[in-house]
Enzyme design. Structure first.
Site, PDB file in Angstrom:
ATOM      1  N   HIS A  82       0.854  -1.195   0.000  1.00 41.98           N
ATOM      2  CA  HIS A  82       0.000   0.000   0.000  1.00 41.98           C
ATOM      3  C   HIS A  82       0.886   1.240   0.000  1.00 41.98           C
ATOM      4  CE1 HIS A  82      -3.433   2.570   0.876  1.00 41.98           C
ATOM      5  NE2 HIS A  82      -2.641   3.212   1.721  1.00 41.98           N
ATOM      6  N   ASP A 161     -15.460   2.653   7.117  1.00 42.26           N
ATOM      7  CA  ASP A 161     -14.474   3.629   6.644  1.00 42.26           C
ATOM      8  C   ASP A 161     -15.088   4.593   5.636  1.00 42.26           C
ATOM      9  OD1 ASP A 161     -11.791   4.741   6.424  1.00 42.26           O
ATOM     10  OD2 ASP A 161     -11.926   4.026   4.365  1.00 42.26           O
ATOM     11  N   ARG A 168     -14.724  12.786   7.854  1.00 42.43           N
ATOM     12  CA  ARG A 168     -13.405  13.393   8.132  1.00 42.43           C
ATOM     13  C   ARG A 168     -13.058  14.426   7.072  1.00 42.43           C
ATOM     14  NH1 ARG A 168      -9.608   8.618   7.970  1.00 42.43           N
ATOM     15  NH2 ARG A 168      -8.017  10.212   8.197  1.00 42.43           N
ATOM     16  N   SER A 183      -8.200   3.721   8.993  1.00 44.18           N
ATOM     17  CA  SER A 183      -8.772   3.784   7.647  1.00 44.18           C
ATOM     18  C   SER A 183      -7.982   2.903   6.678  1.00 44.18           C
ATOM     19  CB  SER A 183      -8.763   5.250   7.209  1.00 44.18           C
ATOM     20  OG  SER A 183      -9.122   5.368   5.876  1.00 44.18           O
TER      21      SER A 183
HETATM   22  N1  URA Z   1      -5.895   6.933   2.815  1.00 47.33           N
HETATM   23  C1  URA Z   1      -6.932   6.272   3.391  1.00 47.33           C
HETATM   24  O1  URA Z   1      -7.429   5.284   2.879  1.00 47.33           O
HETATM   25  N2  URA Z   1      -7.385   6.756   4.575  1.00 47.33           N
HETATM   26  C2  URA Z   1      -6.867   7.835   5.188  1.00 47.33           C
HETATM   27  O2  URA Z   1      -7.323   8.182   6.240  1.00 47.33           O
HETATM   28  C3  URA Z   1      -5.803   8.507   4.551  1.00 47.33           C
HETATM   29  C4  URA Z   1      -5.331   8.026   3.361  1.00 47.33           C
END
Ligand code: URA
Length: 434
Positions: A82, A161, A168, A183
């Protein structure tokens, strides 16, 4: 357990219990907490922080808010990568087939681009016919059959999320390490992986502007991932200039194909080999970085990584002819060089400036529901330290209309700085956190 009591406890600086955190995440998933209550707690967490234990409970609750894919029937250690996001970051498109060709299964669920940073899904979808909306069953079956699937987030994976990220985004609570950890990792851990390699970027084109901030995030991600029972490593990599020589969806796919043909730019290959080496080690097919890199070089040199990309593209409905002949990828109407104002050395290429130029061309989204143009972007980007002649191209602009071309050209001209004296190319990989 009333939401207002939980909010008050965090407001007053207490650590929340596992049950309180689960109630919060459940409230976000089933709608039993109002948006203002969720937002109030997000802000309290932003201001008060979370302990490592709270962050681990939060991530676990988020992961379990939906389906956790079970890939235990797929042999081998499943490893994903990631990236926290950057400009020209197309690493996943070449890395996944390279690692799979070395014998490590890579189940990969990626995101779309938003704002200045691009998304792997948008890039892959520039391959005609390529589908990223596979069901979880099809995803599992494809990973079992060919070792890899490159798909998008489904509504069943970590649904909390989606709700919390949207809140957010509009309540100024994005830049908060525990919330970012929950997240990112809830989605990644729900994929059914055993191990994860993270590319945490820092610099002008990254989410984290300084190495110190990136290190804090990387350490938290590694700790929470380990608490979730996964093997996790993170690299801190610089994101001040774009990665590779292209920014834009089809252009980045074409560059990834060139990399798998052995013709990739040095910086992009350096990051890809470094991340890949850790994936092979965690995947149990190499003992040292040197051994892993030798294997990765071999699958590029003998064409098996490119064959694996063809196999993935075919499995997901894409036109494989575009891999053999990238001129079949979407092409922009205008392709115009940006000339260097003077002879000298490239002193700076501002990743954010290039990203905003590409955004103006239509390569990205300012809002989540914007449509992107797969053909447009920037190619042939010169890199810091390279020598240029007066009037030689600093990059080539790919545009679909004259207005966006003119505006992007002015923006891109401001992103490059050419000076007289030689400049040393900046180093890319700063640290490894394991
Ligand atoms: N990428 C995500 O998936 N979540 C975050 O909070 C920040 C970057």
């Amino acid at each position: 357990m009333f939401p207002q009591h939980i909010i008050a406890r965090k407001r007053d600086g207490h650590a929340l219990t596992r049950d309180e955190i689960q109630a919060f995440v459940r409230g976000a998933t089933d709608g039993s907490w109002a948006d203002y209550q969720l937002s109030a707690l997000l802000m309290a967490i932003f201001l008060r922080g979370m302990t490592p234990e709270e962050t681990a409970h939060y991530t676990d609750a988020m992961m379990r808010s939906g389906i956790v894919a079970d890939l235990s029937s797929v042999p081998g250690i499943k490893v994903d990568k990631h990236s926290t996001g950057g400009v020209g970051d197309k690493v996943s498109i070449l890395l996944a087939p390279m690692v799979v060709a070395c014998g490590v299964p890579v189940p990969m669920i990626s995101g779309r681009g938003l704002g200045h940073s691009g998304g792997t899904l948008d890039k892959l979808e520039s391959i005609p016919g390529f589908r990223t909306d596979l069901s979880l069953d099809a995803y599992r079956a494809q990973v079992a059959r060919i070792g890899c699937a490159l798909i998008g987030q489904t509504k069943d994976l970590a649904p909390s999320d989606k709700k919390l990220y949207a809140l957010r985004d509009v309540t100024a609570t994005v830049e908060c390490i525990p919330l970012i950890c929950g997240s990112i990792l809830s989605k990644k851990l729900a994929e059914g992986i055993d191990a994860l390699v993270l590319d945490v970027k820092f610099g002008r084109g990254a989410f984290m502007k300084t190495k110190a901030e990136a290190r804090k995030l990387a350490e938290a991600l590694v700790a929470v991932g380990k608490a979730g029972g996964k093997q996790v490593r993170a690299l801190l990599t610089a994101m001040d200039q774009p990665l590779g020589r292209t920014v834009g969806n089809a252009l980045e796919v074409a560059e990834s194909i060139a990399c798998l043909r052995g013709d990739g730019p040095a910086d992009l290959m350096e990051v890809t080999y470094a991340l890949g080496a850790h994936m092979l080690i965690l995947g149990g097919v190499a003992k040292t970085e040197a051994e892993a890199k030798t294997k990765l070089h071999r699958v590029v040199a003998d064409g098996s990584a490119l064959d694996k990309l063809r196999e993935i593209v075919a499995a997901q409905g894409g036109d494989v002819r575009a891999i053999d002949n990238p001129s079949r990828l979407p092409q922009a109407k205008f392709q115009t060089p940006l000339p260097s104002p003077r002879a000298g050395f490239v002193r700076d290429v501002d990743a954010m400036g290039v990203a905003l130029g590409a955004l103006r061309l239509g390569a990205g989204r300012a809002r989540a529901d914007d449509k992107i143009d797969p053909a447009v972007g920037v190619s042939g980007i010169t890199k810091i330290g390279e020598r240029v002649a007066a009037g030689a191209p600093l990059c080539v602009i790919h545009a679909s209309d004259e207005k966006s071309l003119a505006e992007a050209k002015a923006m891109l001209a401001g992103a490059f700085l050419v000076g007289e004296s030689p400049v040393v190319a900046p180093s890319l990989i700063a640290e490894t956190i394991a």
